[in-house]
Design a protein around this motif. Structure first.
Motif, short mmCIF file in Angstrom:
data_model
loop_
_atom_site.label_atom_id
_atom_site.label_comp_id
_atom_site.label_asym_id
_atom_site.label_seq_id
_atom_site.Cartn_x
_atom_site.Cartn_y
_atom_site.Cartn_z
N LEU A 92 -3.02 0.92 -4.31
CA LEU A 92 -2.93 -0.52 -4.07
C LEU A 92 -1.85 -1.12 -4.96
O LEU A 92 -1.86 -0.95 -6.18
N LYS A 93 -0.90 -1.81 -4.31
CA LYS A 93 0.24 -2.35 -5.05
C LYS A 93 0.22 -3.86 -5.18
O LYS A 93 0.64 -4.41 -6.19
N LEU B 174 0.83 -1.20 0.00
CA LEU B 174 0.00 0.00 0.00
C LEU B 174 0.86 1.26 0.00
O LEU B 174 1.86 1.34 0.71
N ASN C 43 -6.92 0.91 -8.99
CA ASN C 43 -5.99 0.62 -7.89
C ASN C 43 -5.54 1.89 -7.17
O ASN C 43 -4.77 1.81 -6.21
N VAL D 2 -5.78 -5.80 1.43
CA VAL D 2 -6.04 -5.80 0.00
C VAL D 2 -6.28 -7.25 -0.43
O VAL D 2 -5.37 -8.07 -0.44
N ALA E 195 -10.80 -3.90 -7.69
CA ALA E 195 -10.00 -4.08 -6.48
C ALA E 195 -10.92 -4.34 -5.30
O ALA E 195 -12.05 -3.83 -5.25
N VAL F 249 -10.89 -4.21 -1.08
CA VAL F 249 -10.18 -3.76 0.12
C VAL F 249 -11.10 -3.90 1.31
O VAL F 249 -12.30 -3.57 1.24
N LEU G 140 -6.48 -6.95 -6.55
CA LEU G 140 -6.14 -5.74 -7.29
C LEU G 140 -7.06 -5.61 -8.49
O LEU G 140 -7.53 -6.62 -9.05
#
Length: 459
Positions: free
Chosen positions: A248-249, A82, A235, A99, A215, A217, A102
């Protein structure tokens, strides 16, 4: 024709003329040069003052919007999962995010076809995100390559890219939705195409390489039934928590902790920049208004306009300003005015003052009647393109242009004076030449007469 070499008078006529012209020129030339020196000296000092005002005005403008004062920072327990970017309006606090997925974009590919295969004529429709892209196919562009180029070059392309994949001797058309999220699933409609006997059907064997997904979360502990689950088509999420942008990674197996807090160091640094710029301005002002027995008076020594500006600025930084039901001053932040007019930071008091009054700093500096507003009003009067300093510099530049014009006029006048004296000395040389010629003739005549008389006496 006689020349000004003094051959008849024996005088250094050229030097005499130069001296006469210089004597007549000197008073006016001295007056003009003296005024030019005064104007240039003053203009240079005003330029220095204007430069310092500009630099100070830039810092005041930066502080005026409050963004450099009221900043938030964030710590993230796992930055591989993140990224967090708070804004000045972010609420401080601690959060946990998990998360689960994605967001992805849609990608699909056709079956293998030959490069010469055609796919009918008419309208090929692609859709994404509720928008359509209608491609007109004919014999010039109904191959895989032609369709690729038609997609990529369409002016109204809603967010679809195409590329060719070479698989041995054949090709596949790769179609990708540019944006992530379920809403950006790409669809193909061939009902508007006429498929001839030798044509292929482009949707035959069409397969998804990657589906479009949102995504996912979770805010809070995922094991807690009261936690909040959120889906998002992107993301980068800007509206999940007010003022906080989440990037978001990667998917996380455990919750990621995020803490948003007030960044007092940013406020301290912004105030330090203000103090430094103000001190530079005061130092410049002191330099252009100084006096010493050795150096004498500076260009703006005793200048009333500069003195008024100094008084206004000194009053502004020394005043208290209303913050809510209280008042606050720079002195309460550990910033005092020295005897030279500069500001000095008492480090221990400054650190404590910023911490104690952190919630009041924005109102103190950027409020409607705060310090920056007061300073901006003064700087607008003095530092703007039509401000008092600029007006004064413009007048001096006009005066210097007038002096240059008067100097050219003086040059022209002195040429006339020189011509007058040249004529006078030429006339004198001519008269002296005639006189010398007559004197020589008389001398020769008298000598001849004396010789005749002597000869007669001897006989």
């Amino acid at each position: 024709m006689f020349t000004l070499n003094g051959i008849n008078s024996g005088l250094d006529t050229q030097t005499l003329i130069d001296t006469l012209v210089q004597v007549q020129r000197l008073p006016k030339e001295t007056q003009l040069q003296r005024q030019k020196n005064v104007d240039t000296f003053e203009l240079s000092a005003l330029g220095q003052l204007q430069g310092a005002l500009n630099a100070f005005d830039t810092v005041v403008s930066d502080l005026s919007d409050g963004s450099s004062l009221v900043k938030r920072r964030a710590t993230v327990s796992d930055t591989d999962v993140l990224g967090v970017t708070p804004s000045a309006s972010s609420a401080t606090g601690s959060y946990t995010f998990t998360v689960s997925a994605l967001a992805t974009n849609h990608q699909m590919a056709t079956a293998d076809f030959n490069s010469t295969d055609t796919f009918g004529t008419g309208t090929l429709k692609l859709s994404v995100g509720g928008e359509d892209l209608d491609l007109t196919l004919d014999s010039s562009n109904n191959t895989l390559e032609g369709i690729r180029d038609a997609i990529n070059n369409a002016d109204n392309n809603p967010g679809i890219s195409a590329a060719l994949i070479n698989s041995g001797s054949q090709q596949r058309l790769l179609i990708t939705g540019d944006n992530t999220g379920v809403a950006n699933t790409v669809t193909i409609d061939i009902t508007g195409l006429t498929i001839g006997g030798g044509d292929q059907t482009i949707t035959t064997g069409l397969s998804d390489l990657q589906t479009a997904a949102d995504a996912e979360v979770t805010i809070g502990d995922p094991a807690n039934p009261n936690s909040i689950q959120v889906t998002h088509g992107d993301n980068t999420i800007e509206d999940l928590i007010d003022g906080v942008t989440l990037e978001l990674k990667s998917v996380s197996a455990t919750p990621v902790s995020v803490t948003v807090f007030e960044d007092e160091s940013a406020a301290s640094n912004a105030i330090r920049r203000f103090v430094a710029a103000y001190n530079d301005l005061v130092t410049t002002r002191n330099s252009v208004t100084s006096y010493s027995q050795d150096a004498g008076a500076a260009a703006l020594h005793g200048d009333s306009q500069t003195r008024i500006l100094s008084g206004i600025l000194r009053s502004a930084v020394g005043d208290s300003y209303t913050v809510g039901s209280d008042t606050l001053s720079l002195a309460q932040l550990g910033i005092i005015t020295t005897q030279t007019g500069t500001l000095e930071i008492d480090e221990s008091k400054f650190s404590a003052g910023v911490s104690t009054h952190f919630s009041q700093l924005e109102s103190f500096f950027t409020g409607d009647n705060g310090l920056m507003s007061t300073l901006s009003e003064t700087l607008d009067n003095y530092d703007s393109s039509s401000g008092l300093i600029k007006q004064r510099m413009d007048r001096l530049e006009d005066d210097l242009r007038d002096i240059d014009a008067e100097t050219l006029e003086l040059d022209a006048q002195m040429e006339k004076v020189r011509s007058y004296w040249v004529d006078q000395f030429l006339a004198m040389e001519e008269a002296m030449g005639q006189f010398n010629s007559s004197a020589s003739y008389l001398t020769q005549a008298l000598s001849s007469l004396n010789n005749t008389n002597n000869n007669n006496s001897n006989n």
